[in-house]
Motif scaffolding. Structure first.
Motif, PDB file in Angstrom:
ATOM      1  N   VAL A 100       1.187   7.373  11.172  1.00 24.52           N
ATOM      2  CA  VAL A 100       1.885   8.450  10.481  1.00 24.52           C
ATOM      3  C   VAL A 100       2.756   7.844   9.384  1.00 24.52           C
ATOM      4  O   VAL A 100       3.467   6.870   9.605  1.00 24.52           O
ATOM      5  CB  VAL A 100       2.744   9.270  11.455  1.00 24.52           C
ATOM      6  CG1 VAL A 100       3.573  10.311  10.705  1.00 24.52           C
ATOM      7  CG2 VAL A 100       1.873   9.938  12.498  1.00 24.52           C
ATOM      8  N   LEU A 101       2.664   8.434   8.210  1.00 28.80           N
ATOM      9  CA  LEU A 101       3.490   8.042   7.070  1.00 28.80           C
ATOM     10  C   LEU A 101       4.254   9.274   6.627  1.00 28.80           C
ATOM     11  O   LEU A 101       3.653  10.294   6.301  1.00 28.80           O
ATOM     12  CB  LEU A 101       2.617   7.514   5.928  1.00 28.80           C
ATOM     13  CG  LEU A 101       3.307   7.278   4.587  1.00 28.80           C
ATOM     14  CD1 LEU A 101       4.344   6.166   4.714  1.00 28.80           C
ATOM     15  CD2 LEU A 101       2.283   6.957   3.509  1.00 28.80           C
ATOM     16  N   GLU A 102       5.578   9.206   6.654  1.00 23.77           N
ATOM     17  CA  GLU A 102       6.390  10.315   6.172  1.00 23.77           C
ATOM     18  C   GLU A 102       6.876   9.991   4.775  1.00 23.77           C
ATOM     19  O   GLU A 102       7.352   8.881   4.515  1.00 23.77           O
ATOM     20  CB  GLU A 102       7.575  10.573   7.105  1.00 23.77           C
ATOM     21  CG  GLU A 102       7.169  11.210   8.398  1.00 23.77           C
ATOM     22  CD  GLU A 102       8.356  11.679   9.218  1.00 23.77           C
ATOM     23  OE1 GLU A 102       9.506  11.246   8.949  1.00 23.77           O
ATOM     24  OE2 GLU A 102       8.130  12.481  10.125  1.00 23.77           O
ATOM     25  N   ARG A 124       0.833  -1.210   0.000  1.00 25.28           N
ATOM     26  CA  ARG A 124       0.000   0.000   0.000  1.00 25.28           C
ATOM     27  C   ARG A 124       0.863   1.253   0.000  1.00 25.28           C
ATOM     28  O   ARG A 124       0.602   2.191  -0.742  1.00 25.28           O
ATOM     29  CB  ARG A 124      -0.922  -0.026   1.214  1.00 25.28           C
ATOM     30  CG  ARG A 124      -1.814   1.195   1.389  1.00 25.28           C
ATOM     31  CD  ARG A 124      -2.896   1.361   0.323  1.00 25.28           C
ATOM     32  NE  ARG A 124      -3.741   0.217   0.188  1.00 25.28           N
ATOM     33  CZ  ARG A 124      -4.939   0.081   0.751  1.00 25.28           C
ATOM     34  NH1 ARG A 124      -5.418   1.035   1.492  1.00 25.28           N
ATOM     35  NH2 ARG A 124      -5.639  -1.002   0.543  1.00 25.28           N
ATOM     36  N   ILE A 125       1.915   1.269   0.810  1.00 24.22           N
ATOM     37  CA  ILE A 125       2.804   2.437   0.852  1.00 24.22           C
ATOM     38  C   ILE A 125       3.480   2.636  -0.496  1.00 24.22           C
ATOM     39  O   ILE A 125       3.571   3.765  -0.998  1.00 24.22           O
ATOM     40  CB  ILE A 125       3.834   2.304   1.994  1.00 24.22           C
ATOM     41  CG1 ILE A 125       3.121   2.447   3.339  1.00 24.22           C
ATOM     42  CG2 ILE A 125       4.945   3.336   1.855  1.00 24.22           C
ATOM     43  CD1 ILE A 125       4.003   2.168   4.540  1.00 24.22           C
ATOM     44  N   ARG A 164       9.267  17.218   3.022  1.00 27.21           N
ATOM     45  CA  ARG A 164       8.844  16.045   3.781  1.00 27.21           C
ATOM     46  C   ARG A 164       7.356  16.209   4.068  1.00 27.21           C
ATOM     47  O   ARG A 164       6.913  17.222   4.586  1.00 27.21           O
ATOM     48  CB  ARG A 164       9.608  15.904   5.083  1.00 27.21           C
ATOM     49  CG  ARG A 164       9.082  14.728   5.918  1.00 27.21           C
ATOM     50  CD  ARG A 164      10.029  14.285   6.983  1.00 27.21           C
ATOM     51  NE  ARG A 164      11.199  13.703   6.350  1.00 27.21           N
ATOM     52  CZ  ARG A 164      12.437  13.785   6.847  1.00 27.21           C
ATOM     53  NH1 ARG A 164      12.655  14.415   7.970  1.00 27.21           N
ATOM     54  NH2 ARG A 164      13.447  13.219   6.220  1.00 27.21           N
ATOM     55  N   LEU A 165       6.604  15.176   3.689  1.00 28.31           N
ATOM     56  CA  LEU A 165       5.165  15.158   3.943  1.00 28.31           C
ATOM     57  C   LEU A 165       4.897  14.324   5.182  1.00 28.31           C
ATOM     58  O   LEU A 165       5.424  13.210   5.302  1.00 28.31           O
ATOM     59  CB  LEU A 165       4.413  14.517   2.775  1.00 28.31           C
ATOM     60  CG  LEU A 165       4.682  15.035   1.372  1.00 28.31           C
ATOM     61  CD1 LEU A 165       3.899  14.208   0.360  1.00 28.31           C
ATOM     62  CD2 LEU A 165       4.318  16.486   1.277  1.00 28.31           C
ATOM     63  N   ALA A 166       4.105  14.841   6.078  1.00 31.42           N
ATOM     64  CA  ALA A 166       3.615  14.059   7.213  1.00 31.42           C
ATOM     65  C   ALA A 166       2.162  13.745   6.894  1.00 31.42           C
ATOM     66  O   ALA A 166       1.326  14.634   6.792  1.00 31.42           O
ATOM     67  CB  ALA A 166       3.723  14.850   8.507  1.00 31.42           C
ATOM     68  N   CYS A 167       1.898  12.462   6.683  1.00 34.52           N
ATOM     69  CA  CYS A 167       0.566  12.014   6.284  1.00 34.52           C
ATOM     70  C   CYS A 167       0.004  11.044   7.314  1.00 34.52           C
ATOM     71  O   CYS A 167       0.746  10.460   8.098  1.00 34.52           O
ATOM     72  CB  CYS A 167       0.623  11.303   4.930  1.00 34.52           C
ATOM     73  SG  CYS A 167       1.332  12.276   3.608  1.00 34.52           S
ATOM     74  N   VAL A 168      -1.302  10.871   7.276  1.00 37.29           N
ATOM     75  CA  VAL A 168      -1.980   9.897   8.123  1.00 37.29           C
ATOM     76  C   VAL A 168      -2.579   8.840   7.216  1.00 37.29           C
ATOM     77  O   VAL A 168      -3.202   9.155   6.202  1.00 37.29           O
ATOM     78  CB  VAL A 168      -3.081  10.564   8.977  1.00 37.29           C
ATOM     79  CG1 VAL A 168      -3.858   9.533   9.769  1.00 37.29           C
ATOM     80  CG2 VAL A 168      -2.469  11.596   9.901  1.00 37.29           C
TER      81      VAL A 168
END
Length: 141
Positions: A124-126, A32-33, A111-115
């Motif tokens: 958290v997905l960076e 998925r990532i 850098r994106l900080a995502c959920v």
């Protein structure tokens, strides 16, 4: 026909409220990532107006010569956030942060900080992005 969470019909998956809260299982997480990162890279390398079926997809051109560098970074960060929020519904972008790299002055690093929902919980997905200053091509690391 029974439905497995996250694997509905095309029309089920297009329903925005259902898609936002669908959770991926831990064992499916690497795939998925990878899929999310690939979609983000394709999305950010698409320019708005180039898709006849969806003219808003992608990033706008940030070539306004009257903009200062700090305003350009703010507009670029907002464009990245808006594009991902609109066209990658598997994540929610919490922050887009510019990271200066003095060793590569023609690259813009973000850098994106995502959920992402994992096992029915938010994780958290960076995601690190590099935009090449020569050809304005984004790479997702």
């Amino acid at each position: 026909m029974s439905r497995v969470s996250g694997k509905g019909s095309l029309f089920d998956r297009l329903e925005p409220d259902l898609l936002q809260r669908r959770s991926v299982q831990s064992n499916e997480l690497p795939a998925r990532i990878h899929s999310i990162k690939r979609n983000i890279e394709l999305l950010l390398n698409t320019r708005q107006g180039f898709s006849q079926s969806s003219p808003d997809v992608g990033l706008p051109e940030f070539t306004d010569a009257t903009s200062g560098s700090s305003e350009l970074l703010i507009r670029t960060s907002a464009g990245i956030r808006d594009a991902i929020q609109s066209y990658e519904p598997r994540v929610i972008v919490r922050d887009v942060h510019f990271i200066p790299n003095p060793h590569a002055p023609l690259e813009l690093n973000f850098r994106l900080a995502c959920v992402l929902a994992v096992d029915s919980k938010d994780a958290v997905l960076e995601v690190d992005l590099v935009m090449n200053g020569h050809n304005r091509h984004y790479r997702v690391l």
